[in-house]
Design a protein around this motif. Structure first.
Motif, PDB file in Angstrom:
ATOM      1  N   LEU A 145       3.061 -10.607   6.762  1.00 22.22           N
ATOM      2  CA  LEU A 145       2.122 -10.216   5.716  1.00 22.22           C
ATOM      3  C   LEU A 145       1.640  -8.784   5.918  1.00 22.22           C
ATOM      4  O   LEU A 145       1.486  -8.027   4.952  1.00 22.22           O
ATOM      5  N   GLN A 146       1.421  -8.401   7.183  1.00 20.43           N
ATOM      6  CA  GLN A 146       1.011  -7.022   7.461  1.00 20.43           C
ATOM      7  C   GLN A 146       2.083  -6.037   6.993  1.00 20.43           C
ATOM      8  O   GLN A 146       1.772  -5.002   6.388  1.00 20.43           O
ATOM      9  N   MET A 147       3.350  -6.366   7.263  1.00 23.68           N
ATOM     10  CA  MET A 147       4.437  -5.485   6.842  1.00 23.68           C
ATOM     11  C   MET A 147       4.537  -5.444   5.319  1.00 23.68           C
ATOM     12  O   MET A 147       4.782  -4.387   4.726  1.00 23.68           O
ATOM     13  N   THR A 148       4.334  -6.589   4.686  1.00 18.82           N
ATOM     14  CA  THR A 148       4.358  -6.641   3.227  1.00 18.82           C
ATOM     15  C   THR A 148       3.282  -5.730   2.636  1.00 18.82           C
ATOM     16  O   THR A 148       3.544  -4.945   1.715  1.00 18.82           O
ATOM     17  N   LEU A 149       2.083  -5.814   3.188  1.00 22.32           N
ATOM     18  CA  LEU A 149       0.977  -4.995   2.692  1.00 22.32           C
ATOM     19  C   LEU A 149       1.234  -3.509   2.938  1.00 22.32           C
ATOM     20  O   LEU A 149       0.972  -2.677   2.066  1.00 22.32           O
ATOM     21  N   LEU A 150       1.749  -3.184   4.107  1.00 19.28           N
ATOM     22  CA  LEU A 150       2.020  -1.778   4.421  1.00 19.28           C
ATOM     23  C   LEU A 150       3.024  -1.172   3.443  1.00 19.28           C
ATOM     24  O   LEU A 150       2.836  -0.061   2.942  1.00 19.28           O
ATOM     25  N   LEU A 151       4.103  -1.897   3.175  1.00 23.76           N
ATOM     26  CA  LEU A 151       5.112  -1.391   2.244  1.00 23.76           C
ATOM     27  C   LEU A 151       4.588  -1.379   0.811  1.00 23.76           C
ATOM     28  O   LEU A 151       4.903  -0.468   0.032  1.00 23.76           O
ATOM     29  N   PHE A 152       3.775  -2.369   0.460  1.00 23.30           N
ATOM     30  CA  PHE A 152       3.170  -2.401  -0.872  1.00 23.30           C
ATOM     31  C   PHE A 152       2.274  -1.184  -1.069  1.00 23.30           C
ATOM     32  O   PHE A 152       2.323  -0.511  -2.114  1.00 23.30           O
ATOM     33  N   PHE A 153       1.462  -0.872  -0.067  1.00 25.70           N
ATOM     34  CA  PHE A 153       0.567   0.279  -0.183  1.00 25.70           C
ATOM     35  C   PHE A 153       1.347   1.595  -0.105  1.00 25.70           C
ATOM     36  O   PHE A 153       0.929   2.613  -0.675  1.00 25.70           O
ATOM     37  N   ALA A 154       2.484   1.596   0.602  1.00 25.82           N
ATOM     38  CA  ALA A 154       3.338   2.783   0.607  1.00 25.82           C
ATOM     39  C   ALA A 154       3.868   3.064  -0.797  1.00 25.82           C
ATOM     40  O   ALA A 154       3.888   4.207  -1.257  1.00 25.82           O
ATOM     41  N   LEU A 155       4.294   2.006  -1.493  1.00 24.83           N
ATOM     42  CA  LEU A 155       4.732   2.155  -2.887  1.00 24.83           C
ATOM     43  C   LEU A 155       3.584   2.667  -3.761  1.00 24.83           C
ATOM     44  O   LEU A 155       3.771   3.537  -4.616  1.00 24.83           O
ATOM     45  N   GLY A 156       2.388   2.119  -3.509  1.00 24.39           N
ATOM     46  CA  GLY A 156       1.227   2.592  -4.245  1.00 24.39           C
ATOM     47  C   GLY A 156       0.943   4.059  -3.964  1.00 24.39           C
ATOM     48  O   GLY A 156       0.507   4.802  -4.857  1.00 24.39           O
ATOM     49  N   GLY A 157       1.202   4.488  -2.719  1.00 25.88           N
ATOM     50  CA  GLY A 157       1.024   5.896  -2.371  1.00 25.88           C
ATOM     51  C   GLY A 157       1.949   6.802  -3.157  1.00 25.88           C
ATOM     52  O   GLY A 157       1.561   7.893  -3.593  1.00 25.88           O
ATOM     53  N   TYR A 158       3.181   6.349  -3.367  1.00 27.24           N
ATOM     54  CA  TYR A 158       4.120   7.117  -4.186  1.00 27.24           C
ATOM     55  C   TYR A 158       3.622   7.227  -5.618  1.00 27.24           C
ATOM     56  O   TYR A 158       3.693   8.298  -6.247  1.00 27.24           O
ATOM     57  N   LEU A 159       3.116   6.112  -6.159  1.00 25.41           N
ATOM     58  CA  LEU A 159       2.613   6.131  -7.531  1.00 25.41           C
ATOM     59  C   LEU A 159       1.409   7.062  -7.652  1.00 25.41           C
ATOM     60  O   LEU A 159       1.297   7.843  -8.613  1.00 25.41           O
ATOM     61  N   LEU A 160       0.512   6.992  -6.669  1.00 22.24           N
ATOM     62  CA  LEU A 160      -0.654   7.883  -6.676  1.00 22.24           C
ATOM     63  C   LEU A 160      -0.227   9.342  -6.587  1.00 22.24           C
ATOM     64  O   LEU A 160      -0.753  10.205  -7.310  1.00 22.24           O
ATOM     65  N   ALA A 161       0.734   9.628  -5.706  1.00 21.51           N
ATOM     66  CA  ALA A 161       1.204  11.007  -5.533  1.00 21.51           C
ATOM     67  C   ALA A 161       1.806  11.546  -6.826  1.00 21.51           C
ATOM     68  O   ALA A 161       1.610  12.713  -7.185  1.00 21.51           O
ATOM     69  N   SER A 162       2.536  10.695  -7.546  1.00 20.73           N
ATOM     70  CA  SER A 162       3.142  11.143  -8.802  1.00 20.73           C
ATOM     71  C   SER A 162       2.086  11.423  -9.864  1.00 20.73           C
ATOM     72  O   SER A 162       2.236  12.324 -10.687  1.00 20.73           O
ATOM     73  N   ARG A 163       0.975  10.658  -9.819  1.00 19.38           N
ATOM     74  CA  ARG A 163      -0.090  10.861 -10.810  1.00 19.38           C
ATOM     75  C   ARG A 163      -0.875  12.139 -10.554  1.00 19.38           C
ATOM     76  O   ARG A 163      -1.325  12.808 -11.492  1.00 19.38           O
ATOM     77  N   ILE A 164      -1.056  12.492  -9.286  1.00 21.20           N
ATOM     78  CA  ILE A 164      -1.834  13.690  -8.950  1.00 21.20           C
ATOM     79  C   ILE A 164      -0.931  14.876  -8.608  1.00 21.20           C
ATOM     80  O   ILE A 164      -1.409  15.925  -8.180  1.00 21.20           O
ATOM     81  N   ASN A 165       0.405  14.680  -8.787  1.00 25.00           N
ATOM     82  CA  ASN A 165       1.388  15.746  -8.560  1.00 25.00           C
ATOM     83  C   ASN A 165       1.289  16.325  -7.152  1.00 25.00           C
ATOM     84  O   ASN A 165       1.198  17.529  -6.954  1.00 25.00           O
ATOM     85  N   GLN A 166       1.304  15.437  -6.159  1.00 25.42           N
ATOM     86  CA  GLN A 166       1.233  15.863  -4.778  1.00 25.42           C
ATOM     87  C   GLN A 166       2.364  15.217  -3.975  1.00 25.42           C
ATOM     88  O   GLN A 166       3.098  14.372  -4.480  1.00 25.42           O
ATOM     89  N   SER A 167       2.470  15.631  -2.723  1.00 21.84           N
ATOM     90  CA  SER A 167       3.472  15.065  -1.823  1.00 21.84           C
ATOM     91  C   SER A 167       3.215  13.573  -1.636  1.00 21.84           C
ATOM     92  O   SER A 167       2.074  13.104  -1.668  1.00 21.84           O
ATOM     93  N   ALA A 168       4.287  12.817  -1.428  1.00 21.40           N
ATOM     94  CA  ALA A 168       4.149  11.394  -1.148  1.00 21.40           C
ATOM     95  C   ALA A 168       3.304  11.161   0.099  1.00 21.40           C
ATOM     96  O   ALA A 168       2.597  10.152   0.203  1.00 21.40           O
ATOM     97  N   VAL A 169       3.360  12.098   1.055  1.00 18.18           N
ATOM     98  CA  VAL A 169       2.549  11.993   2.267  1.00 18.18           C
ATOM     99  C   VAL A 169       1.066  11.910   1.909  1.00 18.18           C
ATOM    100  O   VAL A 169       0.319  11.078   2.434  1.00 18.18           O
ATOM    101  N   VAL A 170       0.635  12.776   0.993  1.00 17.64           N
ATOM    102  CA  VAL A 170      -0.770  12.796   0.584  1.00 17.64           C
ATOM    103  C   VAL A 170      -1.148  11.469  -0.070  1.00 17.64           C
ATOM    104  O   VAL A 170      -2.185  10.871   0.249  1.00 17.64           O
ATOM    105  N   GLY A 171      -0.304  10.981  -0.980  1.00 16.76           N
ATOM    106  CA  GLY A 171      -0.587   9.722  -1.658  1.00 16.76           C
ATOM    107  C   GLY A 171      -0.680   8.564  -0.692  1.00 16.76           C
ATOM    108  O   GLY A 171      -1.579   7.712  -0.802  1.00 16.76           O
ATOM    109  N   GLU A 172       0.233   8.509   0.273  1.00 16.97           N
ATOM    110  CA  GLU A 172       0.248   7.396   1.226  1.00 16.97           C
ATOM    111  C   GLU A 172      -0.976   7.422   2.135  1.00 16.97           C
ATOM    112  O   GLU A 172      -1.583   6.384   2.410  1.00 16.97           O
ATOM    113  N   ILE A 173      -1.355   8.611   2.596  1.00 21.98           N
ATOM    114  CA  ILE A 173      -2.530   8.717   3.465  1.00 21.98           C
ATOM    115  C   ILE A 173      -3.804   8.362   2.705  1.00 21.98           C
ATOM    116  O   ILE A 173      -4.656   7.615   3.198  1.00 21.98           O
ATOM    117  N   LEU A 174      -3.942   8.884   1.500  1.00 23.99           N
ATOM    118  CA  LEU A 174      -5.137   8.605   0.699  1.00 23.99           C
ATOM    119  C   LEU A 174      -5.251   7.117   0.369  1.00 23.99           C
ATOM    120  O   LEU A 174      -6.340   6.534   0.445  1.00 23.99           O
TER     121      LEU A 174
END
Length: 397
Positions: free
Chosen positions: A11-40
């Motif tokens: 479940l921890q791995m599932t959540l981590l990868l789910f939030f990583a995908l969310g980080g990509y989506l966030l990064a695309s919305r704010i036009n930033q690096s995927a690194v920024v989206g994943e950390i935020l």
């Protein structure tokens, strides 16, 4: 921090990868690096805000694997000659001294004692190679001259920062010896040289021989498994002698770079897929690690000051020498900003200071937040200021 009831690792791995995908989506919305989206996003879902995931031992372990695999992949882009430029040594040395002094003086100005101030200064010395390298790779500029300068300087920077940490710990303990310092330097440099020679003249040749063997023809994944094993072996050996594990993995990648395999799966391509998964977890975990609930207004003021100092001292300490050594103004600024992320390196220094009772939870949290802010600042500066055209050409909207 308290982790409460620890969910199953699946479940921890599932959540981590789910939030990583969310980080990509966030990064695309704010036009930033995927690194920024994943950390935020890691910051939001971690203990600071929602508390959906905590920094368990499993998360820490997976994040560590991610950093190792990331630097193994980055190593494929470099040759050993890219890391032996004398200019990198000059920039690395000055880029350690200036942040160390700047961090120490800032801490003293805020009323911290000598021991705490020394650890704060030490936390500002190192550069998180993994973070900057990932941003450069994502922007398709990892093969540029200034990018090679950043990586080469950061490798030297990492060695010198470990030396700074050793000296700081000795000073805090009340004992420091020039002989011990010389032994630390000699051991680390000698080890890295031997590791590089072993990688180039033993491992790479062994892989080429394996590629022509019967077992490689029957099982084309055999060589790839061996190469990944070597990456983790080099990482483990590096950590054993006091050098960052990711440096060992990086040297493993450099050693394997350029091999022409006939019967085996492409090592770089296979490692790339591992990198996509585990590096994403690594960046999410950096956000999860932060607990903003311990911060007060005085601590927030200190965080703001130390973050500005952290960025400026790297831009000055590495950027100005780069300009004097012949790099263009833009490339010099890129080298300075590229050396700014402190990432997990500063967090390790802070954890040591906390364990030695030289700093409290407030300073520890301050250094962790500073690490996150400097990590976020670099891709923003690259994407929105220094390399806007390159970003558009690499990944068109």
């Amino acid at each position: 921090m308290s982790v409460g009831i620890v969910p199953p690792v699946e479940l921890q791995m599932t959540l981590l990868l789910f939030f990583a995908l969310g980080g990509y989506l966030l990064a695309s919305r704010i036009n930033q690096s995927a690194v920024v989206g994943e950390i935020l996003l890691g910051l939001v879902v971690g203990p600071s805000v929602l508390g959906l995931i905590t920094y368990t031992e499993f998360v820490q372990a997976i994040a560590g694997l991610g950093a190792v695999i990331l630097m193994f992949v980055i190593g494929f882009e470099f040759k050993l000659s890219d890391l032996t430029n004398i200019r990198y040594g000059i920039m690395g040395l000055i880029g350690i001294i200036v942040p160390w002094i700047g961090g120490y003086l800032t801490a003293v100005a805020f009323g911290f004692g000598t021991g705490s101030a020394l650890f704060i200064g030490t936390a500002l010395t190192a550069t998180s190679i993994a973070i900057t390298a990932n941003v450069l790779k994502e922007m398709c500029i990892l093969d540029t001259e200034f990018a090679k300068a950043i990586i080469g300087t950061a490798v030297i920077d990492d060695i010198l920062s470990l030396l700074a940490l050793s000296v700081t710990a000795d000073v805090a303990a009340g004992s420091v010896s020039l002989v011990d310092i010389a032994l630390v330097i000699g051991k680390q440099i000698g080890f890295l040289v031997l590791l590089a020679l072993a990688g180039i003249y033993v491992v790479s040749r062994l892989i080429e021989r394996m590629d022509g063997s019967t077992i490689a023809k029957r099982y084309p994944e055999f060589v790839f498994i061996f190469a990944v094993m070597v990456a983790f072996l080099f990482a483990a050996l590096s950590e054993y002698v006091g050098v960052s594990a990711i440096i060992g993995a990086f040297i493993a990648g450099v050693s394997i770079n350029g091999l022409n395999l006939t019967h085996s799966h492409d090592i770089a391509e296979g490692a790339e897929y591992l990198y996509i998964i585990f590096a994403s977890v690594f960046f999410v975990s950096l956000g999860v690690l932060v607990d903003l609930t311990v911060l007060t207004m005085p601590v927030l003021l200190f965080i703001g000051a130390i973050t500005v100092v952290a960025i400026l001292t790297k831009v000055i300490g590495c950027g100005i020498p780069a300009r004097l050594l012949g790099y263009s103004t833009r490339d010099s600024l890129a080298i300075g900003f590229g050396m700014s992320p402190r990432g997990e390196v500063a967090m390790i220094v802070a954890l040591l200071g906390l364990n030695l009772s030289l700093i409290g939870q407030d300073i520890y949290a301050s250094i962790v937040v500073m690490s996150i802010l400097t990590t976020v600042a670099t891709p923003i500066a690259f994407r929105n200021w220094l390399f806007r055209d390159e970003v558009a050409a690499c990944r068109p909207e």
